[in-house]
Scaffold this active site. Structure first.
Site, PDB file in Angstrom:
ATOM      1  N   HIS A  79     -53.982   2.253  12.013  1.00 51.10           N
ATOM      2  CA  HIS A  79     -55.221   2.055  11.252  1.00 51.10           C
ATOM      3  C   HIS A  79     -56.237   1.277  12.092  1.00 51.10           C
ATOM      4  CE1 HIS A  79     -58.054   0.635   8.264  1.00 51.10           C
ATOM      5  NE2 HIS A  79     -57.735  -0.619   8.567  1.00 51.10           N
ATOM      6  N   ASP A 108     -83.898  14.484  26.926  1.00 53.75           N
ATOM      7  CA  ASP A 108     -82.449  14.548  26.692  1.00 53.75           C
ATOM      8  C   ASP A 108     -81.867  13.269  27.277  1.00 53.75           C
ATOM      9  OD1 ASP A 108     -79.682  15.281  26.491  1.00 53.75           O
ATOM     10  OD2 ASP A 108     -80.303  17.382  26.479  1.00 53.75           O
ATOM     11  N   TRP A 144     -53.086  -3.843  16.490  1.00 56.68           N
ATOM     12  CA  TRP A 144     -54.108  -3.319  17.412  1.00 56.68           C
ATOM     13  C   TRP A 144     -54.308  -4.278  18.585  1.00 56.68           C
ATOM     14  CZ3 TRP A 144     -59.190  -4.212  19.256  1.00 56.68           C
ATOM     15  CH2 TRP A 144     -59.764  -5.409  18.861  1.00 56.68           C
ATOM     16  N   SER A 172     -64.092   7.302  28.478  1.00 55.53           N
ATOM     17  CA  SER A 172     -65.148   7.908  27.684  1.00 55.53           C
ATOM     18  C   SER A 172     -66.240   6.885  27.382  1.00 55.53           C
ATOM     19  CB  SER A 172     -64.549   8.468  26.396  1.00 55.53           C
ATOM     20  OG  SER A 172     -65.548   8.686  25.456  1.00 55.53           O
ATOM     21  N   SER A 173     -65.822   5.684  26.961  1.00 56.58           N
ATOM     22  CA  SER A 173     -66.818   4.671  26.612  1.00 56.58           C
ATOM     23  C   SER A 173     -67.661   4.281  27.807  1.00 56.58           C
ATOM     24  CB  SER A 173     -66.138   3.402  26.095  1.00 56.58           C
ATOM     25  OG  SER A 173     -65.444   3.678  24.933  1.00 56.58           O
ATOM     26  N   HIS A 256     -62.920  -9.924  22.430  1.00 60.70           N
ATOM     27  CA  HIS A 256     -64.011 -10.544  21.681  1.00 60.70           C
ATOM     28  C   HIS A 256     -65.341  -9.826  21.881  1.00 60.70           C
ATOM     29  CE1 HIS A 256     -65.731 -13.180  18.868  1.00 60.70           C
ATOM     30  NE2 HIS A 256     -66.778 -13.197  19.663  1.00 60.70           N
ATOM     31  N   GLU A 258     -65.641  -6.876  22.460  1.00 63.62           N
ATOM     32  CA  GLU A 258     -65.438  -5.612  21.737  1.00 63.62           C
ATOM     33  C   GLU A 258     -65.926  -5.705  20.287  1.00 63.62           C
ATOM     34  OE1 GLU A 258     -64.552  -2.563  22.345  1.00 63.62           O
ATOM     35  OE2 GLU A 258     -64.269  -1.893  20.270  1.00 63.62           O
ATOM     36  N   TYR A 260     -68.282  -7.430  19.205  1.00 66.36           N
ATOM     37  CA  TYR A 260     -69.753  -7.379  19.206  1.00 66.36           C
ATOM     38  C   TYR A 260     -70.259  -5.997  19.556  1.00 66.36           C
ATOM     39  CZ  TYR A 260     -69.855 -12.174  18.081  1.00 66.36           C
ATOM     40  OH  TYR A 260     -69.691 -13.326  17.392  1.00 66.36           O
ATOM     41  N   SER A 271     -82.569  -3.227  11.741  1.00 70.79           N
ATOM     42  CA  SER A 271     -83.920  -3.653  12.108  1.00 70.79           C
ATOM     43  C   SER A 271     -84.913  -2.502  12.074  1.00 70.79           C
ATOM     44  CB  SER A 271     -83.928  -4.276  13.504  1.00 70.79           C
ATOM     45  OG  SER A 271     -83.042  -5.366  13.537  1.00 70.79           O
ATOM     46  N   HIS A 305     -60.991 -18.455  21.047  1.00 72.55           N
ATOM     47  CA  HIS A 305     -60.914 -18.835  19.626  1.00 72.55           C
ATOM     48  C   HIS A 305     -59.943 -17.938  18.863  1.00 72.55           C
ATOM     49  CE1 HIS A 305     -64.703 -16.228  18.621  1.00 72.55           C
ATOM     50  NE2 HIS A 305     -63.604 -15.529  18.505  1.00 72.55           N
ATOM     51  N   HIS A 306     -59.491 -16.860  19.486  1.00 73.45           N
ATOM     52  CA  HIS A 306     -58.418 -16.070  18.868  1.00 73.45           C
ATOM     53  C   HIS A 306     -57.057 -16.657  19.197  1.00 73.45           C
ATOM     54  CE1 HIS A 306     -61.115 -12.722  17.804  1.00 73.45           C
ATOM     55  NE2 HIS A 306     -61.754 -13.051  18.900  1.00 73.45           N
ATOM     56  N   THR A 331     -77.232 -15.664  15.407  1.00 71.07           N
ATOM     57  CA  THR A 331     -76.926 -14.769  14.295  1.00 71.07           C
ATOM     58  C   THR A 331     -77.761 -15.163  13.079  1.00 71.07           C
ATOM     59  OG1 THR A 331     -74.695 -14.680  15.159  1.00 71.07           O
ATOM     60  CG2 THR A 331     -75.053 -13.689  13.022  1.00 71.07           C
ATOM     61  N   LYS A 334     -81.263 -13.895  13.305  1.00 73.39           N
ATOM     62  CA  LYS A 334     -81.400 -12.485  12.945  1.00 73.39           C
ATOM     63  C   LYS A 334     -81.469 -12.314  11.429  1.00 73.39           C
ATOM     64  CE  LYS A 334     -80.199  -9.344  15.601  1.00 73.39           C
ATOM     65  NZ  LYS A 334     -80.670  -8.952  16.915  1.00 73.39           N
ATOM     66  N   ARG A 453     -50.880 -12.242   7.480  1.00 74.98           N
ATOM     67  CA  ARG A 453     -51.265 -10.841   7.586  1.00 74.98           C
ATOM     68  C   ARG A 453     -50.124 -10.044   8.218  1.00 74.98           C
ATOM     69  NH1 ARG A 453     -55.222 -10.669  12.859  1.00 74.98           N
ATOM     70  NH2 ARG A 453     -55.243  -8.433  12.480  1.00 74.98           N
TER      71      ARG A 453
HETATM   72  C1  HEM Z   1     -62.113   0.229   3.080  1.00 77.00           C
HETATM   73  C2  HEM Z   1     -61.542   0.552   4.126  1.00 77.00           C
HETATM   74  C3  HEM Z   1     -60.444  -0.274   4.721  1.00 77.00           C
HETATM   75  C4  HEM Z   1     -59.328  -0.763   4.131  1.00 77.00           C
HETATM   76  C5  HEM Z   1     -58.887  -0.605   2.690  1.00 77.00           C
HETATM   77  C6  HEM Z   1     -58.613  -1.475   5.137  1.00 77.00           C
HETATM   78  C7  HEM Z   1     -57.411  -2.101   4.944  1.00 77.00           C
HETATM   79  C8  HEM Z   1     -56.698  -2.763   5.914  1.00 77.00           C
HETATM   80  C9  HEM Z   1     -55.432  -3.403   5.746  1.00 77.00           C
HETATM   81  C10 HEM Z   1     -54.662  -3.471   4.446  1.00 77.00           C
HETATM   82  C11 HEM Z   1     -55.071  -3.938   6.923  1.00 77.00           C
HETATM   83  C12 HEM Z   1     -53.798  -4.681   7.232  1.00 77.00           C
HETATM   84  C13 HEM Z   1     -54.036  -6.120   7.276  1.00 77.00           C
HETATM   85  C14 HEM Z   1     -52.882  -6.872   7.831  1.00 77.00           C
HETATM   86  O1  HEM Z   1     -51.780  -6.794   7.285  1.00 77.00           O
HETATM   87  O2  HEM Z   1     -53.104  -7.571   8.825  1.00 77.00           O
HETATM   88  C15 HEM Z   1     -56.103  -3.663   7.853  1.00 77.00           C
HETATM   89  C16 HEM Z   1     -56.126  -4.065   9.157  1.00 77.00           C
HETATM   90  C17 HEM Z   1     -57.146  -3.799  10.057  1.00 77.00           C
HETATM   91  N1  HEM Z   1     -58.313  -3.096   9.792  1.00 77.00           N
HETATM   92 FE1  HEM Z   1     -58.800  -2.249   8.054  1.00 77.00          FE
HETATM   93  N2  HEM Z   1     -59.314  -1.404   6.292  1.00 77.00           N
HETATM   94  C18 HEM Z   1     -60.443  -0.684   6.076  1.00 77.00           C
HETATM   95  C19 HEM Z   1     -61.441  -0.389   6.974  1.00 77.00           C
HETATM   96  C20 HEM Z   1     -61.475  -0.810   8.281  1.00 77.00           C
HETATM   97  C21 HEM Z   1     -62.521  -0.513   9.201  1.00 77.00           C
HETATM   98  C22 HEM Z   1     -63.770   0.321   8.911  1.00 77.00           C
HETATM   99  C23 HEM Z   1     -62.218  -1.086  10.345  1.00 77.00           C
HETATM  100  C24 HEM Z   1     -63.141  -0.966  11.525  1.00 77.00           C
HETATM  101  C25 HEM Z   1     -63.090  -1.343  12.660  1.00 77.00           C
HETATM  102  C26 HEM Z   1     -60.944  -1.765  10.170  1.00 77.00           C
HETATM  103  C27 HEM Z   1     -60.273  -2.493  11.120  1.00 77.00           C
HETATM  104  C28 HEM Z   1     -59.043  -3.076  10.960  1.00 77.00           C
HETATM  105  C29 HEM Z   1     -58.332  -3.772  11.998  1.00 77.00           C
HETATM  106  C30 HEM Z   1     -58.787  -3.987  13.437  1.00 77.00           C
HETATM  107  C31 HEM Z   1     -57.139  -4.218  11.431  1.00 77.00           C
HETATM  108  C32 HEM Z   1     -56.070  -5.024  12.115  1.00 77.00           C
HETATM  109  C33 HEM Z   1     -54.941  -4.146  12.445  1.00 77.00           C
HETATM  110  C34 HEM Z   1     -53.825  -4.972  12.960  1.00 77.00           C
HETATM  111  O3  HEM Z   1     -53.336  -5.827  12.219  1.00 77.00           O
HETATM  112  O4  HEM Z   1     -53.468  -4.778  14.115  1.00 77.00           O
HETATM  113  N3  HEM Z   1     -60.511  -1.571   8.888  1.00 77.00           N
HETATM  114  N4  HEM Z   1     -57.093  -2.935   7.214  1.00 77.00           N
END
Ligand code: HEM
Ligand code: CU
Lengths: 531, 382
Positions: A79, A108, A144, A172-173, A256, A258, A260, A271, A305-306, A331, A334, A453
């Site tokens: 996810h 273009d 992640w 790609s990025s 970090h 990333e 931003y 804006s 800070h992480h 911030t 802004k 978490r």
């Molecule tokens: C409404 C939509 C979303 C829901 C319901 C959702 C839900 C969750 C849940 C339940 C977790 C696990 C938390 C944990 O146990 O640590 C999680 C982790 C995470 N979510 Fe989302 N999320 C959503 C959208 C997004 C979006 C749009 C991003 C965009 C970047 C995102 C980025 C992350 C990241 C980076 C993690 C940490 C994964 C990890 O623990 O390695 N999420 N999310």
């Protein structure tokens, strides 16, 4: 000679896209590539969202009901990775492809062939990443952030595919970023000085530099992992003289900035939208540019800070705490500027504006919890709890994702030539807004009360808030289907859009007809006056 | 408008009431105040920043919502045209900066307190394992070291929703960490495999347990009682099932407990050093087997076809004895066979090896004494 007649009339049959599948495979047109990026991003958003719903379904009640802990960890990891690298980043690149040339009066992107390549390697990277779910030992299951040694010594064999996928995304990025920089530097219309560029162009220019600076760091860290796993090195293995903390320093030096990368272009989008619907010029253009640049600079010196709990010396903690708190100043500037833009405006609330206003409020709430997290001694209690999950989702969902949606609604008439269904758009907005808050607000509470978490099961005291949170998540998830419907309807039908459908909108993109012709600005437009 | 204002005031009031009534006890809403000086100053810091944020939020969102309501085109408002004011922009750079400094000072003070190092009455080494904690009492006054593992005690039937869950579901351990009240306890935190994090909210302590690094922290608890926490770093599949319980007792009670534990340790040392007979070892080994090995290899030593190998007549249990010992001590990488070398005492390790070589008709007739295991281990370390 023919060049002259081209200026006078548009022979669509000569300049239009090729027909069929090859149009999309071989296209070098910035609009086609922008479209590809956006559809790819949306499909990844749905896939990553589905994984989130698996997590939330499991957490609906205490106890293990649906999935086993191994699979749960794979879901959180996939996810996070898919949302960050598959949904948010490609969406912004898609917006950049579509809009930057049109905003600066360029025909273009500067490097169209590379543009094609940098898009088409992405589906391969994500197919490879997703295929790990079906491999023996399962998908990556280490978050992640993939901390070593969990991701090196104790990982499933699929980690090697994960590393290759990351390399491809990174390539790609970087190509995308180089292209954006080259375009902005070389293809601006005469008269478009830097301080006349729209803020979206500015924020992307700065973001592109961030990308070029940190993507190689990510590539480095995964390469070190690959060496540790397959070639007997010990970068991260304490028994061989390495250090797991080294991994974290390198990772967060990428990680970090990333975060931003995922928010600066959003600042640019908002804006553009707020002044358009407040019918009033953006307040403090210059300070917006400087604030963006300072945030980007600060993002490089706050990575630890992480890592407040890994045992850094006191002076280190103090330095990183102060530097992090400082980010609140630009911030804040802004946010104040956006509010000042609304103040004494003449506002209307079409869907893009609704998303933009929600962005300002909810992103600020995410900023507040960010400020709390910056306070190192308090972070000892917050770190790795649901408070952090609430924080980064307030920044990423109503922050990054809402801004992408705002941008889509704002420019959809320009892309498709049709107006979208305003009523459905509003339905989509309100369902998303309510869903997001029901999902993530209660997570502040469970986090403060002590829920870590990344756990598949929890103590009974957290039960009610988790249930609420899961219901919100399903509401949010389902409402994205409304979004899909709106976009489909707008592509295939809908009222014809004028060149400038928004009364207060400003910028070169509104000077061309809707839909924007396949080739815009074969002769550069002249820019004068304000931004 | 009147009605709207009333609503705004009402909801602000409710928010303040909720937060203030729930802030002071162990709560489901907010951070705990805890039971140490540090946890309380962290709590105060937390509430300070929280209220500062609420204050700024009320001002910013207030102005924004006011504009959204009043400055609408539908009310016939004409847009103003201002878009710059150096003075205002300087003010809203400088004022937040000043607020930050005001928060940075108490934060630095608390941080320094957490980092303060001094002589401690009790020193405990905490080692994280996938997925359990080991506690070792370090002291130079005796040679018998007290050390034990602390694992999740919630029965699997509760996790699988087959029976009702206890109040402390998932927060119950086989044996808590015991420490005295009002004495400085030094914590040395490290890990044996992946990164874990030792976190007890009521003590205000969270510190990562990292292989190859020994982190230091400390605590001084004022009130006796049971305090619960959990591992706070993703450490593999059972990360969610790695609770921590700290049992804080009055110093005299703590001393009694420690003395009894030291006694046990001394007895264990004697057992290690004594001369064992084959039957004694087999008898003891049977019990150890029943506790740690039976779930996979089965009581009849036949294992489970395709999943867990049989021991009866197996190449390992009837082959080279050193290989047999090595497997039990170090486990087999990439399989369910764990390394038992650090989990079991030398006596138990010797006993279980001997048992496996002589049970189910594996009549090897040979044996390993606890001292052989000690020798084997020190040989491995070189
Ligand atoms: C409404 C939509 C979303 C829901 C319901 C959702 C839900 C969750 C849940 C339940 C977790 C696990 C938390 C944990 O146990 O640590 C999680 C982790 C995470 N979510 Fe989302 N999320 C959503 C959208 C997004 C979006 C749009 C991003 C965009 C970047 C995102 C980025 C992350 C990241 C980076 C993690 C940490 C994964 C990890 O623990 O390695 N999420 N999310
Ligand atoms: Cu752990």
């Amino acid at each position: 000679m023919t060049a002259i007649s081209h200026e006078h009339d548009h022979h669509e049959e000569h300049h239009g896209p090729a027909k069929g599948l090859t149009r999309w495979l071989f296209t070098t047109n910035h609009k086609d590539i922008g479209t590809l990026y956006l559809w790819f991003s949306f499909s990844m958003f749905l896939l990553g969202g589905t994984f989130a719903l698996v997590i939330r379904a499991e957490l609906f009640q205490p106890g293990l009901q649906l999935v086993q802990p191994e699979f749960f960890n794979q879901m959180t990891t996939m996810h996070g990775l898919i949302m960050v690298f598959g949904a948010v980043m490609p969406a912004f690149v898609g917006l950049a492809n579509w809009m930057i040339p049109m905003m600066i009066g360029a025909p273009d992107m500067a490097l169209p062939r590379m543009n094609n390549l940098s898009f088409w390697i992405l589906p391969f990277a994500f197919a490879m990443l997703a295929s790990t779910l079906f491999m023996e030992g399962g998908a990556p299951n280490f978050g992640w952030t993939f901390y070593a040694p969990l991701s090196t010594t104790y990982a499933p064999p699929s980690v090697t595919y994960f590393i290759f996928a990351i390399h491809i995304m990174g390539a790609s990025s970087i190509m995308g970023a180089i292209n954006i920089i080259a375009t902005i530097f070389n293809l601006r219309a005469p008269g478009m000085t830097f301080m006349k560029m729209p803020l979206f162009v500015w924020t992307w220019l700065i973001t592109a530099y961030l990308l070029i600076a940190v993507m190689p760091v990510l590539a480095g860290v995964v390469t070190m992992m690959l060496m540790d796993i397959h070639f007997g090195t010990s970068f991260f293995n304490a028994a061989g003289g390495g250090s797991p903390v080294l991994f974290q320093h390198v990772f967060w030096f990428f990680g970090h900035p990333e975060v931003y990368i995922m928010i600066l272009p959003a600042f640019g989008v908002v804006s553009a939208i707020i002044p358009a619907f407040a019918r009033k010029p953006l307040f403090g253009y210059t300070s917006m540019v400087y604030a963006t640049a300072s945030i980007a600079f600060l993002s490089f010196i706050v990575w630890a800070h992480h890592m407040f709990t890994v045992g850094i010396p006191l002076v280190g903690e103090l330095f990183f705490m102060y530097a992090t708190m400082l980010i609140a100043v630009p911030t804040g500037v802004k946010v104040f500027n956006w509010v000042a833009t609304m103040f004494r405006g003449s506002m209307t609330f079409e869907t893009p504006m609704l998303f933009a206003c929600a962005f300002v409020i909810l992103f600020t709430i995410g900023g507040f919890s960010g400020l709390m997290l910056a306070i190192a001694p308090a972070d000892f209690q917050y770190h790795d709890t649901y408070f952090v999950v609430a924080h980064f989702h307030y920044v990423l969902v109503p922050g990054a994702v809402f801004s992408i949606m705002a941008a889509t609604y704002y420019w959809l008439p320009k892309w498709t030539g049709h107006m979208y269904d305003e009523t459905l758009g509003k339905v989509h907005f309100w369902l998303s807004f309510i869903g997001v808050n029901i999902t993530f607000f209660p997570q502040h509470f469970v986090g403060l009360a002590g829920m870590p978490r990344r756990i598949p099961d929890y103590n009974l005291q957290f039960a009610d808030f988790n249930m609420i949170s899961s219901m919100g998540a399903f509401l949010f998830g389902i409402s994205q289907l409304v979004f899909l419907l709106v976009v489909f309807k707008c592509v295939f039908s809908g009222e014809k859009a004028p060149a400038k459908p928004w009364e207060g909108a400003e910028g070169l993109e509104w000077t061309v007809p809707s839909p924007a012709p396949y080739h815009t600005f074969t002769t550069p437009p002249k820019v004068d006056g304000g931004h | 408008m009147q009605k709207l204002k009333a609503w705004l005031w009402l909801s602000a009031g409710v928010l303040i009431w909720v937060l203030s009534t729930h802030g002071h006890s162990e709560s489901r809403w907010n951070m705990t105040e805890g039971v140490t000086e540090i946890s309380r100053s962290v709590y105060r810091l937390h509430m300070l920043i929280f209220w500062v944020c609420v204050g700024i939020g009320i001002i910013v969102f207030g102005i924004m919502i006011y504009s959204m309501l009043m400055h609408r085109k539908s009310r016939g408002v004409q847009a103003a045209n201002f878009h710059e004011s150096t003075l205002v922009e300087i003010i809203w750079t400088v004022v937040p900066f000043a607020i930050l400094i005001a928060m940075a000072i108490p934060a630095a003070r608390t941080l320094a307190q957490i980092y303060e190092r001094g002589p401690a009455e009790v020193t405990i080494e905490i080692v994280g394992y996938q997925w359990k904690w080991q506690y070792r009492y370090v002291s130079d006054t005796n040679d018998a070291k007290v050390a034990y593992f602390s694992t999740l005690a919630t029965p699997p039937e509760q996790i699988a929703n087959k029976v009702a869950k206890d109040e402390n579901y998932l927060l119950e351990v086989s044996e808590p960490l015991v420490i005295p009240t009002n004495q400085r306890v030094r914590l040395l935190i490290t890990s044996n495999d992946v990164i874990h994090s030792w976190w007890v909210p009521a003590l205000g302590v969270k510190k990562d347990a990292i292989p190859g690094i020994v982190n230091e922290s400390w605590t001084k608890v004022e009130q006796a009682g049971l305090y619960r926490g959990q591992c706070a770093e993703l450490c593999g599949k059972d990360h969610g099932f790695m609770p921590i319980v700290v049992d804080v007792r009055e110093p005299e009670e703590f001393q009694t407990w420690l003395a009894a534990k030291q006694d046990d340790a001394r007895k264990m040392a004697e057992l290690t050093n004594k001369t064992w007979t084959l039957t004694e070892l087999v008898d003891r080994g049977e019990k150890v087997y029943g506790q740690f090995c039976v779930a996979c290899h089965q009581a009849n030593g036949m294992g489970v076809e395709g999943a867990f190998p049989a021991l009866k007549g197996s190449a390992v249990a009837t082959g080279d004895i050193n290989k047999h010992i090595a497997i039990i001590l170090n486990g087999v990488n990439g399989t369910a066979m764990q390394a038992f070398g650090k989990q079991l005492s030398e006596v138990d390790l010797a006993a279980v090896v001997t048992y496996e070589r002589n049970a189910w008709g594996n009549n090897m007739g040979d044996m390993v004494a606890p001292l052989d295991i000690v020798k084997f281990k020190s040989g491995q370390q070189e």
